[in-house]
Enzyme design. Structure first.
Site, PDB file in Angstrom:
ATOM      1  CB  CYS A 381      -0.985  -0.072   1.158  1.00 42.97           C
ATOM      2  SG  CYS A 381      -2.439   0.933   0.874  1.00 42.97           S
ATOM      3  CG  HIS A 516      -3.497  -3.609   3.273  1.00 47.30           C
ATOM      4  ND1 HIS A 516      -2.428  -3.180   4.007  1.00 47.30           N
ATOM      5  CD2 HIS A 516      -4.138  -2.499   2.847  1.00 47.30           C
ATOM      6  CE1 HIS A 516      -2.415  -1.854   4.047  1.00 47.30           C
ATOM      7  NE2 HIS A 516      -3.444  -1.419   3.338  1.00 47.30           N
ATOM      8  CD  GLU A 518      -1.168  -6.414   5.238  1.00 51.20           C
ATOM      9  OE1 GLU A 518      -0.950  -6.677   4.041  1.00 51.20           O
ATOM     10  OE2 GLU A 518      -1.300  -5.252   5.674  1.00 51.20           O
TER      11      GLU A 518
HETATM   12  N1  GLN Z   1      -1.898   6.716   3.008  1.00 48.39           N
HETATM   13  C1  GLN Z   1      -2.039   5.967   1.789  1.00 48.39           C
HETATM   14  C2  GLN Z   1      -3.410   6.152   1.176  1.00 48.39           C
HETATM   15  O1  GLN Z   1      -4.320   6.549   1.830  1.00 48.39           O
HETATM   16  C3  GLN Z   1      -1.760   4.495   2.010  1.00 48.39           C
HETATM   17  C4  GLN Z   1      -2.707   3.805   2.932  1.00 48.39           C
HETATM   18  C5  GLN Z   1      -2.226   2.475   3.405  1.00 48.39           C
HETATM   19  O2  GLN Z   1      -1.048   2.179   3.357  1.00 48.39           O
HETATM   20  N2  GLN Z   1      -3.113   1.652   3.916  1.00 48.39           N
HETATM   21  O3  GLN Z   1      -3.584   5.882   0.007  1.00 48.39           O
END
Ligand code: GLN
Length: 544
Positions: A381, A516, A518
């Protein structure tokens, strides 16, 4: 079989591991062939944990259907393999919101709206809604008995116990037996007090699960049974375990599942099939090697903020029969000169999800180190976004590359998205709108490019589904210039607009994912990305 409900409360102190205990109980019941669903009632007033700081509340677990939930739902999924849903976690805040919205609509027809029955009805409705004929529904009540906030929840489960009857409900209370070294004794008084507390709201526990560092002598077991009005066989020891994966097997050894079956008058003659847990324990105890992976993040002070990540890396170790050592490094360290030595001896680098500018430059520095020194890299992410900005700046010659999350950079390589498709529906978001519940959340499909590393990792699959939680996206206008310099956008949203996976084909292992992974890894089914990433770390460790 009719659905039976097991309510799990906690007493004496917090952090006894009620979530894990519930998950492990679910796993043992599954091992007996029953179907289970686990749910959590959270007494705090936030609508969901989505806006709570990860350093205070731990990670926010995201479900396929896009709910931001308590991290205990992660334990439930990892231990039972049952995908959680939005309907598996509710907070007092959401319950009150539902009740107050009804009140405004006039649904209470002029009645006085009260905790009993309106709030408790809403809680009971939540507990019993959206079920699919599971044999057991396990309901964990957050907090500790005696907290002001949990009272409406305790009252609701008391009522349900009455309404559904003893044959369909069971109350399990998790407590602590502290050991007083000077006296050489386990103390039962706190347990007696917390059971009294439960009795004062009308709940008689059927079974006590007693956390203890030491063996519980028979005399103490009988004493607890006598004072707390439970059968001595229903005083079950929950000893500290060498690993969380030992817990289901330990619970069975202490007779927990047999007591639950007896309570519900179900046959318990056959042994449960715990073979998959034995296999996992074997992997934990006898790995064939070790690797060290650096996690360069921002919330490294409270490891609960990276709960699923740490678990998924351990699972990746199971997939390669190695033990994974994690080195938690604060990303801000990499904003100082000469900090690269911190990464010299690791076998792989992971930059996890995150929010906000603090530490972002450090994450980019770590990604750059991995890219330039050919160290395996997984960016999740935010970790993908930072890797792409770093490559834009230092590989594609776009010095003004940045993210609109931190202001207004000249080259918006990562930017706020205001419209996107979810299935056939267009979802919209306002710049400057609410922060709560407004990210791209939940499972979305991703198409994998033929011949890519990503596709090989996913066993040749064309389409995968992974869970998202972010507000910003890599700007597809930069795909051309970045691919010209050696990056490959190997996973895209089905409409071809949103970059979901990026990799560097010439690198030993460099992958960034916008989702994600995970969140979907299980000990008995390690996520392919983590197995591949840890595999790359193993390769690297052989080279040094
Ligand atoms: N801050 C980034 C976004 O909002 C990544 C978010 C995250 O890593 N879950 O896109």
């Amino acid at each position: 079989m009719t659905t039976r409900f097991i309510f799990i409360t906690g007493g004496v102190v917090s952090s006894l591991g009620k979530g894990l205990a519930s998950a492990a109980l679910g796993a043992v019941l599954q091992a007996r062939g029953f179907t289970v669903r686990l749910r959590k009632l959270d007494p705090y007033l936030n609508i969901d944990p989505g806006t709570m700081s990860p350093t205070q509340h731990g990670e926010v677990y995201v479900t396929d259907d896009g709910a931001e939930t308590d991290l205990d739902l992660g334990h439930y999924e990892r231990f039972t393999g049952v995908s959680s849903r939005r309907s598996d976690n509710v907070t007092a805040g959401r319950i009150y919101k539902t009740v107050l919205e009804k009140e405004r609509r006039g649904d209470y027809l002029g009645g006085t709206v009260q905790v009993i029955p309106h709030v408790t009805d809403a809680i009971k409705e939540f507990i019993t809604a959206d079920l699919t004929g599971e044999d057991f529904v396990l309901i964990e009540i957050g907090g500790t008995v005696g907290d002001i906030e949990s009272l409406p929840f305790l009252e609701a489960i008391r009522q349900l116990g009455n309404e559904l009857g003893r044959e369909r409900t069971m109350f399990v209370h998790l407590t602590l037996l502290p050991y007083i070294a000077t006296a050489g004794e386990l103390k039962t008084k706190p347990t007696q007090h917390s059971v009294k507390e439960l009795l004062s709201v009308g709940i008689q526990p059927d079974l006590l699960l007693c956390r203890s560092e030491h063996a519980i002598p028979d005399t103490e077991r009988r004493k607890i049974a006598l004072f707390c009005n439970v059968h001595p066989d229903a005083v079950i020891a929950a000893y500290d375990a060498p690993s969380i994966y030992d817990v289901p097997v330990n619970y069975h050894a202490e007779g927990l599942d047999v007591q639950v079956c007896r309570h519900f008058r179900l046959s318990c003659e056959t042994e449960p099939d715990l073979s998959r847990w034995h296999t996992i324990i074997q992997r934990v105890r006898q790995p064939e090697g070790d690797v060290t992976i650096a996690v360069v993040g921002k919330y490294t002070k409270l490891l609960d903020s990276y709960k699923s990540l740490a678990e998924a890396l351990t699972h990746g170790g199971f997939g390669n029969n190695v033990r994974v050592h994690l080195q938690w490094l604060d990303s801000q360290e990499f904003e100082k000169a000469d900090s690269n030595h911190l990464l010299e001896n690791v076998n792989a680098i992971l930059v996890p999800g995150g929010f906000g500018e603090r530490g972002a430059e450090g994450k980019m520095a770590a990604a750059r180190f991995a890219r330039e020194k050919d160290v395996p890299y997984l960016g999740i992410c935010f970790g993908m976004q930072m890797a792409v900005i770093e490559a834009a700046r230092n590989l594609a010659g776009i010095p003004g590359a940045g993210s609109t999350e931190f202001g207004d950079p000249p080259a918006k390589v990562v930017g706020l998205m205001t419209e996107w498709m979810r299935g056939n529906d267009l979802e919209r978001r306002e710049a400057g709108g609410d922060l709560g519940g407004t990210m791209r959340l939940g499972a979305y499909p991703c198409i994998l490019r033929e011949g890519s590393r990503a596709r090989a990792i996913y066993g040749g699959a064309n389409t995968i589904q992974e869970r998202h939680r972010h507000r910003y996206e890599v700007n597809n206008a930069y795909i051309g210039p970045l691919e010209a310099r050696g990056l490959l956008f190997s996973g895209m949203s089905p409409d071809g607009l949103l970059p979901e996976i990026v990799e560097i084909p010439g690198h030993s292992w460099f992958v960034g994912v916008q989702f994600h992974p995970e969140l979907k890894s299980k000990p008995f089914e390690p996520h392919p990305l983590f197995t591949a990433f840890v595999g790359a770390a193993v390769e690297k460790s052989r080279l040094v």
